[in-house]
Design an enzyme around this catalytic site. Structure first.
Site, PDB file in Angstrom:
ATOM      1  N   HIS A   1       0.882  -1.101   0.061  1.00 18.02           N
ATOM      2  CA  HIS A   1       0.030  -0.043   0.092  1.00 18.02           C
ATOM      3  C   HIS A   1       0.977   1.184   0.046  1.00 18.02           C
ATOM      4  O   HIS A   1       2.052   1.337   0.493  1.00 18.02           O
ATOM      5  CB  HIS A   1      -1.020   0.125   1.346  1.00 18.02           C
ATOM      6  CG  HIS A   1      -2.170   0.926   1.027  1.00 18.02           C
ATOM      7  ND1 HIS A   1      -1.935   2.361   1.419  1.00 18.02           N
ATOM      8  CD2 HIS A   1      -3.227   0.853   0.641  1.00 18.02           C
ATOM      9  CE1 HIS A   1      -3.079   2.986   1.190  1.00 18.02           C
ATOM     10  NE2 HIS A   1      -3.992   2.024   0.708  1.00 18.02           N
TER      11      HIS A   1
ATOM     12  N   ASP B   1      -7.675  -4.581  -0.631  1.00 19.75           N
ATOM     13  CA  ASP B   1      -8.236  -4.601  -2.025  1.00 19.75           C
ATOM     14  C   ASP B   1      -8.158  -6.155  -2.425  1.00 19.75           C
ATOM     15  O   ASP B   1      -9.088  -6.621  -3.049  1.00 19.75           O
ATOM     16  CB  ASP B   1      -7.451  -3.852  -3.152  1.00 19.75           C
ATOM     17  CG  ASP B   1      -7.651  -2.503  -2.956  1.00 19.75           C
ATOM     18  OD1 ASP B   1      -8.742  -1.991  -2.712  1.00 19.75           O
ATOM     19  OD2 ASP B   1      -6.574  -1.550  -3.096  1.00 19.75           O
TER      20      ASP B   1
END
Length: 422
Positions: free
Chosen positions: A307, A364
């Site tokens: 991330h 995600d």
């Protein structure tokens, strides 16, 4: 009176004092708003990677420590004891609702859940195969025509209704777009169902196959929407603040945020995860895919891992990982692609290459798996992201119009031709 701290900057032999701004969590910045006036210089920060564009009380993110809080409340607490509707209220209003405020907000959502009947005809004229995100962005923008009283002059009177209308109606639009895409009749919202139960019913109910609403499905959808409800100054939120600074109406502003979210580098990550899993399933070999990821000359990427902000772990991923595994097991869902996802997760968490680079599964990776398990098609994944992020966008828009009056106008460094050599 608290003493102001300054940073001293040496510019062409002249010392310039820039005031230090300290956030409530100890974040520090120095204010360069007077830099050009005092020195003739501007700061260059490509893509705003190291620039705070505002002061905000909505969301706190600490990427080094893996912290996410909405209005000061840890995300872990919110998913444990609150619904998405309550979290939406928290983001927009600053506090969790009292029982009476919760009832009033719920009533506002119910009253404003129906789409204007004239707007329904718009859906008939989109080409077959049109992406739901583009449809949603256009339809949200069109709301300003059907409900025009959302300009800056009427905000004090209509902002509550406009906020509730958007949060409620966007799920109706999303479900209607899906139903149109598969040629099924539209399912209207029901006032006896909760926010998430209503959405699932509008998506999957059918005259020939009535949808049975599962409490487990409603619960995990609530969790997913809460986890995605806001995430500080990302691309789409910054877009909302930028567009809104021109005093653009709320609907057009949110439409711009949806357009920003539709990009594959922002809101399309969970859809790319599923595409990656499908590719691995086709090849039948996780190891060979990993080898391609590790090859510097190969553009293959491991989607759903790592991330931009979180350098240790994504707190949202920790929550949804646990919930994802429990949901799949409880619902007895058998899906070959889900089995591939679990194999990828297991292999990546044991691979030193990814461990050394802090490439752990992010939110995600798991959200795409859960949406697939719920029966939501891939082209709707980004729409689900928009559905979740809407309260955060509205919160930042309301904060921005209440504290900032100047239109956003960044500077640039011109590097083109001069008059002499044009």
């Amino acid at each position: 009176m608290e003493k102001t701290e300054y940073i001293t900057l040496l510019v062409e032999g002249k010392e310039i004092r820039l005031p230090v701004v300290v956030g409530t969590e100890g974040e520090k910045a120095f204010d360069i708003s007077q830099l050009r006036k005092q020195t003739g210089y501007v700061a260059l920060d490509r893509s705003l990677m190291n620039t705070a564009v505002c002061c905000s009380a909505v969301t706190y993110v600490d990427g080094e420590r893996g912290i996410l809080r909405y209005r000061g409340i840890p995300i872990e607490n919110l998913v444990e004891t609150h619904s998405f509707m309550e979290v939406a209220y928290l983001l927009v209003h600053g506090t969790l609702p009292t029982p009476e405020e919760k009832r009033n907000f719920s009533n506002l959502l119910n009253v404003n859940s129906l789409l204007h009947e004239d707007m329904r005809h718009f859906f008939d004229h989109y080409p077959r195969g049109a992406h739901p995100m583009h449809i949603l962005s256009t339809m949200i923008n069109a709301l300003a025509v059907f409900y025009p009283n959302v300009d800056s002059l009427s905000l004090n009177e209509d902002i509550e209704i406009s906020t509730a209308r958007l949060i409620s109606m966007v799920r109706t639009m999303a479900a209607l777009a899906y139903k149109k895409s598969i040629g099924e009749p539209v399912v209207y919202p029901r006032n006896d169902l909760s926010y998430c139960a209503n959405f699932l019913n509008m998506m999957f109910d059918s005259p020939v196959a009535p949808y049975r609403i599962s409490e487990d499905a409603v619960r995990i959808l609530n969790i997913l929407l809460i986890l995605h409800a806001d995430h500080e100054q990302n691309c789409s939120t910054t877009t909302v603040r930028t567009i809104g600074s021109a005093q653009v109406n709320l609907y057009a502003t949110i439409s711009a945020g949806i357009s920003a979210l539709s990009g594959p580098l922002h809101g399309g990550a969970n859809q790319q995860v599923v595409q990656m899993l499908r590719e691995i399933e086709k090849d039948g070999d996780v190891t060979s895919y990993f080898n391609r990821v590790k090859d510097r000359n190969d553009p293959t990427r491991l989607m759903g891992f790592g991330h931009r902000v979180y350098k240790t772990f994504d707190p949202r991923a920790k929550i949804i990982k646990k919930e994802c595994h429990a949901f799949l097991e409880k619902m007895h869902i058998k899906d070959s692609l889900l089995e591939v996802a679990l194999a990828v997760e297991k292999a990546a968490l044991a691979d030193e290459y990814f461990i050394e680079r802090h490439l752990y599964p992010n939110v995600d990776f798991y959200s795409g798996i859960v949406y697939r398990a719920l029966g939501i098609p891939e082209n709707m994944f980004t729409v689900m992201f928009a559905l979740a992020r809407l309260p955060g966008w509205i919160a930042h828009w309301r904060e921005m119009i209440g504290t900032e009056t100047k239109i956003v106008r960044p500077r640039q460094i011109y590097v083109g031709k001069t008059w002499q050599n044009a």
